[in-house]
Design a protein around this motif. Sequence first.
Motif, mmCIF file in Angstrom:
data_model
loop_
_atom_site.group_PDB
_atom_site.id
_atom_site.type_symbol
_atom_site.label_atom_id
_atom_site.label_comp_id
_atom_site.label_asym_id
_atom_site.label_seq_id
_atom_site.Cartn_x
_atom_site.Cartn_y
_atom_site.Cartn_z
ATOM 1 N N TRP A 148 -3.708 8.766 -2.434
ATOM 2 C CA TRP A 148 -3.217 7.685 -1.730
ATOM 3 C C TRP A 148 -3.740 6.212 -1.881
ATOM 4 O O TRP A 148 -3.170 5.117 -1.443
ATOM 5 C CB TRP A 148 -3.416 7.907 -0.283
ATOM 6 N N GLU A 149 -4.909 6.256 -2.760
ATOM 7 C CA GLU A 149 -5.468 4.855 -3.287
ATOM 8 C C GLU A 149 -4.453 4.388 -4.650
ATOM 9 O O GLU A 149 -4.299 3.183 -4.689
ATOM 10 C CB GLU A 149 -6.765 5.005 -3.543
ATOM 11 N N ALA A 166 2.453 8.272 -0.393
ATOM 12 C CA ALA A 166 0.914 7.753 -0.821
ATOM 13 C C ALA A 166 0.837 6.539 -0.134
ATOM 14 O O ALA A 166 -0.168 6.220 0.711
ATOM 15 C CB ALA A 166 0.837 7.560 -2.361
ATOM 16 N N ARG A 167 1.718 5.609 -0.035
ATOM 17 C CA ARG A 167 1.625 4.310 0.868
ATOM 18 C C ARG A 167 1.292 4.573 2.221
ATOM 19 O O ARG A 167 0.277 3.883 2.899
ATOM 20 C CB ARG A 167 2.858 3.397 0.612
ATOM 21 N N ARG A 168 2.109 5.265 2.912
ATOM 22 C CA ARG A 168 1.900 5.597 4.425
ATOM 23 C C ARG A 168 0.592 6.308 4.580
ATOM 24 O O ARG A 168 -0.125 5.967 5.514
ATOM 25 C CB ARG A 168 3.144 6.442 4.889
ATOM 26 N N LYS A 169 0.130 7.249 3.802
ATOM 27 C CA LYS A 169 -0.914 8.083 3.873
ATOM 28 C C LYS A 169 -2.145 6.882 3.908
ATOM 29 O O LYS A 169 -3.295 6.845 4.621
ATOM 30 C CB LYS A 169 -1.311 9.059 2.789
ATOM 31 N N LYS A 170 -2.197 6.028 2.819
ATOM 32 C CA LYS A 170 -3.123 4.842 2.588
ATOM 33 C C LYS A 170 -3.229 3.836 3.726
ATOM 34 O O LYS A 170 -4.485 3.687 4.222
ATOM 35 C CB LYS A 170 -2.759 4.084 1.198
ATOM 36 N N ARG A 204 -6.336 2.382 8.351
ATOM 37 C CA ARG A 204 -6.482 1.970 9.766
ATOM 38 C C ARG A 204 -7.597 2.838 10.376
ATOM 39 O O ARG A 204 -8.463 2.171 11.124
ATOM 40 C CB ARG A 204 -5.250 2.430 10.450
ATOM 41 N N ARG A 205 -7.686 4.072 10.079
ATOM 42 C CA ARG A 205 -8.718 4.841 10.659
ATOM 43 C C ARG A 205 -10.180 4.259 10.086
ATOM 44 O O ARG A 205 -11.071 4.151 10.841
ATOM 45 C CB ARG A 205 -8.728 6.116 10.025
ATOM 46 N N ILE A 206 -10.296 4.105 8.859
ATOM 47 C CA ILE A 206 -11.457 3.163 8.421
ATOM 48 C C ILE A 206 -11.837 2.065 9.190
ATOM 49 O O ILE A 206 -13.112 1.686 9.253
ATOM 50 C CB ILE A 206 -11.408 3.288 6.630
#
Lengths: 212, 212
Positions: free
Chosen positions: B109-110, A20-24, A29-31
Motif C-alpha cells: 500500500w506504500e 492500495a490507495r485506500r489501504k494506505k 490514519r492509524r499511524i
Amino acid sequence: MSRGSERLGRTEEEHYRERARRKKELVDRRIARATIDRGVLVVNTGNGKGKSSSGFGMLARSLGHGFRCGVVQFIKGSFSTGEDLFFRGMDGAFADRLEYHVMGEGFTWETQDRARDVAAATAAWEVAARMLADPDFDFVLLDELNIALNKDYLPLDAVLAALKTRPPRQHVVVTGRGAPDALVEAADTVTEMRLVKHAFRAGIRAQHGIEL
Amino acid sequence: MSRGSERLGRTEEEHYRERARRKKELVDRRIARATIDRGVLVVNTGNGKGKSSSGFGMLARSLGHGFRCGVVQFIKGSFSTGEDLFFRGMDGAFADRLEYHVMGEGFTWETQDRARDVAAATAAWEVAARMLADPDFDFVLLDELNIALNKDYLPLDAVLAALKTRPPRQHVVVTGRGAPDALVEAADTVTEMRLVKHAFRAGIRAQHGIEL
C-alpha cells in the motif's frame, strides 16, 4: 516470471491502485493516531513455538539500537543453548550493555524438588527486580517467567507491582506458557503462540538453531 | 519469601515429587521417541506480534552454533531497522557466515504499484532460491515471504518445490501473515501468532527495540 503489469488489464491495474490507495490512507490514519512513546510490556504465551525466540529477536533489535539490555532466564534446562552462545559469546562484544543471567536449574520435572524450584525462581526474581528498578536498562527480557508465576514459585502481586512501577521508557518482554490473567491484563502487547503443528510430534529431535 | 518446603506438609511434598516424576517419565519417553535429525521447515503466521522477531531469534541461535545463515526480507517498509542494524552491523562480525538481503520496496500500500511489487518479490525470490539450492547454508530465514505468496506475487508451486528439494539438513523459517494452506501442509513446525492485544491499538507508536 511472466507476471507483471503487462498481464494486468488497465481496469484491473486501476482497481489495484485504488485499493492500495485506500489501504494506505487507512494505515496512515492509524499511524497518525498512534502518537504515544513509552516503554511497553510485551507478553508471549501459548503452547506454540516462538515465545522465547521472539523475545531474543527483540533483544537483537534493542542491541541494534544501542540500548542497554538485561536478560534473566528463569527456567534453564538442557534447552536454550544457541542464544546463550550467541548473546553471551561474541567475544564480549556487548559486555558493556548486556547483562545476561541464566538462573533456573532446569524444568521442574527435571529437579523434582519444589523447594529448589522456588529458591531458583526467587534468586532469578531478585536479579529481575533490580533491573526493573533501574532506569539504565532500556530493555529487559524475563524469559520463562510465566512458568514460575504459573507454578506459584513467585508472588504474582510483587511481580505486577515491580512491572507497574518500572521506569516509564523501559521495555519488558515476558515469555512462557500459561501467562496469568492479571499479567495479560497489565500488558500492552500480548501474543498467544498457538501450536498448529510441531516437528517434535513427528519424531524429529529438537534441532540446534531452531529449538536449541 | 515465605514459600518453600517448610510450608509444604510432608504429603504435599511427596505429591509434588510424584507428579514431577510422572511428568519427567512422560517427557523422557517423548524425547526418546524423537530420534530424527534433519532440517526443519518452520512457518510463523497469524495476525499477532512475534513472527519476524521469532525468526531473528532463531537466526541468533543459529549464528550461536556457528551455522552459515542466509536472510531474505521480502517486504521492507519503514519497519524492521533494529535487526538490520544488529545483524548486518556488528562491525561485520558475521560477514563470513551471514548473507543478509533486504529486497522488498515497502508494503504494497506504500508503493501502490503491483508491477513493482511483483518485480521486487521476484528479485528477492531469486536470491532465496539460490540459498535453498546451496547445502552450504545451514539456516535460511525468508522474512515476510507469506505476504508475497498471499498476494500472488510469486508462484506458490515453484516456492514449494524449492523448499521440498532443499538440502536435507537445511533449516528454513518462513514468516508473515496469511501462510498458504499448502505451505502449512508442507511445514514441520507451524505457529499461529494470535493477537490478544497490541499497544498500537492503544495509541502507542511502534517502538525501537520492540517493533523497529
